[in-house]
Design an enzyme around this catalytic site. Structure first.
Site, PDB file in Angstrom:
ATOM      1  CG  ASP A   7      -1.837   0.854   1.245  1.00 33.11           C
ATOM      2  OD1 ASP A   7      -2.733   1.515  -0.276  1.00 33.11           O
ATOM      3  OD2 ASP A   7      -2.056   1.673   2.125  1.00 33.11           O
ATOM      4  CD  GLU A   9      -1.697   6.019   3.512  1.00 27.68           C
ATOM      5  OE1 GLU A   9      -2.062   7.202   2.575  1.00 27.68           O
ATOM      6  OE2 GLU A   9      -1.762   4.563   3.129  1.00 27.68           O
ATOM      7  CD  GLU A  52      -6.369  18.659   0.689  1.00 32.44           C
ATOM      8  OE1 GLU A  52      -5.553  18.976  -1.150  1.00 32.44           O
ATOM      9  OE2 GLU A  52      -6.717  19.442   1.479  1.00 32.44           O
ATOM     10  CG  HIS A  57      -1.282  10.335   5.061  1.00 30.97           C
ATOM     11  ND1 HIS A  57      -0.597  11.452   5.473  1.00 30.97           N
ATOM     12  CD2 HIS A  57      -1.518  10.128   3.028  1.00 30.97           C
ATOM     13  CE1 HIS A  57      -0.532  12.604   4.462  1.00 30.97           C
ATOM     14  NE2 HIS A  57      -0.913  12.250   3.290  1.00 30.97           N
ATOM     15  CG  HIS A 150      -5.762   5.717   5.083  1.00 31.51           C
ATOM     16  ND1 HIS A 150      -6.743   4.819   4.102  1.00 31.51           N
ATOM     17  CD2 HIS A 150      -7.082   6.370   5.228  1.00 31.51           C
ATOM     18  CE1 HIS A 150      -7.956   4.386   4.122  1.00 31.51           C
ATOM     19  NE2 HIS A 150      -7.941   5.976   4.421  1.00 31.51           N
ATOM     20  CG  ASP A 155      -3.958   1.031   5.495  1.00 31.61           C
ATOM     21  OD1 ASP A 155      -4.646   0.705   6.396  1.00 31.61           O
ATOM     22  OD2 ASP A 155      -4.623   1.956   4.568  1.00 31.61           O
TER      23      ASP A 155
END
Length: 228
Positions: A7, A9, A52, A57, A150, A155
């Site tokens: 995963d 970010e 945002e 995260h 996150h 994840d």
């Protein structure tokens, strides 16, 4: 079979607009079983982080400013991945980001044919249902209580459990591979035998069933197989 569940970010949705990776997390599966081989890096995106993105995260530019830039960890990531299949939720997003930044550094992009998208698997298996990672955790009873924000590595760990459920359970080979590996060490022939139960199962035969069986055997005479 080697797979990498991973995963990322990022600071935003489109690398073409200058957005960059801020975290990569990946874990290794061999024959659908997790190993201790893990890749995890925070990355200095060399740009501000939009509010945002921070809200999603929780990573700030202050936290990331002393972390390596992508150019410093790109080869390490490529070496970790090797020729394994890359498993991700909404794989096209992660693949697009990683390949965009790899190509900027002169690396060959990772072919999309080597990716496996758990979102696509879930949509095919549960059409019309919610198939976000959180929704799949609820469906399969996977604990995601630590997922307040996150995080790429967390994840990845959660996705690995969800992925194994999607393809048929957390032990898709019914555990025989692991059992065979364990017994081969203790048994030179390599023949797998089931372990003995710690306590025998109680009989479920009723007294009436026993009496009926005895009467049936008596009717067959003295040479009945059950008298041998």
């Amino acid at each position: 079979m080697r797979e990498i569940v991973w995963d990322t970010e990022t600071t935003g949705f489109k690398p073409e607009e200058g957005h960059r990776l801020v975290e990569i997390g990946a874990i290794e599966l061999v024959n659908h079983l997790p190993t201790e081989n893990v890749f995890h890096e925070y990355i200095n995106p060399e740009r501000d982080i939009p509010e945002e993105a921070f809200n999603v995260h929780g990573l700030s530019i202050d936290f990331l400013k002393d972390k390596p830039v992508f150019a410093q960890i790109a080869q390490k990531f490529v070496d970790f991945v090797g020729d394994a299949t890359l498993v991700a939720h909404n794989a096209s997003f992660d693949m697009h980001f990683i390949n965009y930044q790899l190509k900027e550094l002169g690396f060959e992009p990772i072919p999309m044919s080597r990716s496996l998208d758990t979102l696509a698997i879930a949509r095919k298996k549960f059409p019309g249902a919610q198939n976000s990672l959180d929704a799949l955790c609820r469906r399969f009873g996977v604990d995601n209580s630590a997922r307040e924000k996150h995080g790429a590595l967390l994840d990845s760990e959660i996705l690995a459990e969800v992925y194994l459920e999607l393809i048929g359970g957390r032990q898709p080979d019914f555990g025989l591979s692991g059992a065979q590996q364990l017994t081969t060490t203790a048994n030179p022939t390599g023949d797998w035998t089931p372990p003995a139960r710690p306590r025998p199962l109680p009989s479920r035969l009723t007294e009436a069933e026993k009496a009926a069986h005895d009467a049936f055997v008596d009717a067959l005479g003295e040479k009945a197989f059950w008298r041998a």
